[in-house]
Write an enzyme that holds these catalytic residues in place. Sequence first.
Site: not given
Length: 229
Positions: A29, A98
Amino acid sequence: MLLTVLAAVLATTAVRTWVVDVYTVDQNSMQPTLDDGERILVDRSYPGSSGADRGDVVVFDGTGSFTPYQADHGALVELAERAGHWFGIGSPPQTYVKRVIGVGGDTVACCDEQGRVTVDGEQLEEPYLGWRPSPEEPASEQSFDVEVPPGRLWVMGDNRDESVDSRALLGAPGGGMISEDRLIGRATDVFWPWSARRDLAEDSTSAADPHPLLGSADDHERQEGTDEQ
């Protein structure tokens, strides 16, 4: 000999708890910033009294927020994963990497007419993405317009099409926001593989700039005539 080993274990534990730890990326991601399998150094003193900064790549415990998207493999598997992390193999369960896009008090939205994320109405410069956002290829295929409460963060992966992040949790408790007390630390460096080692620090942030990743109107006008780097 036993006391020496015990002292070494205690010293290592103290360093990894309060100074710096090692985590292994086990997700796609954050590409192209981070690749699956890379090992990163994580600053455990972060965020300190000043709080988290936009643009920082953070590692956090997803318990209570992101865990519905991670399969439950049982207590023994979880124990094995935690033991593996201690020896530098993998990361603890329910741990995510993230990028901080919005902090407490920000209004984060996507997308504007140019396909970009905005923070308090200003376009967000995102040089870490693998493409330049446009109306045809926006910074996020999923639209959102949220106000980040104090003490919470709006986080997204750099690989937007492959990232389960705050956007996927809009209807969940907390509205997709990650509590700052769930932060484990800030990713500062990739140190393995050795050939890929690099510094991840955001050199564009400034305490004097309320939106360190936001470009000025003049910047946007100049960029309209430039090609993608």
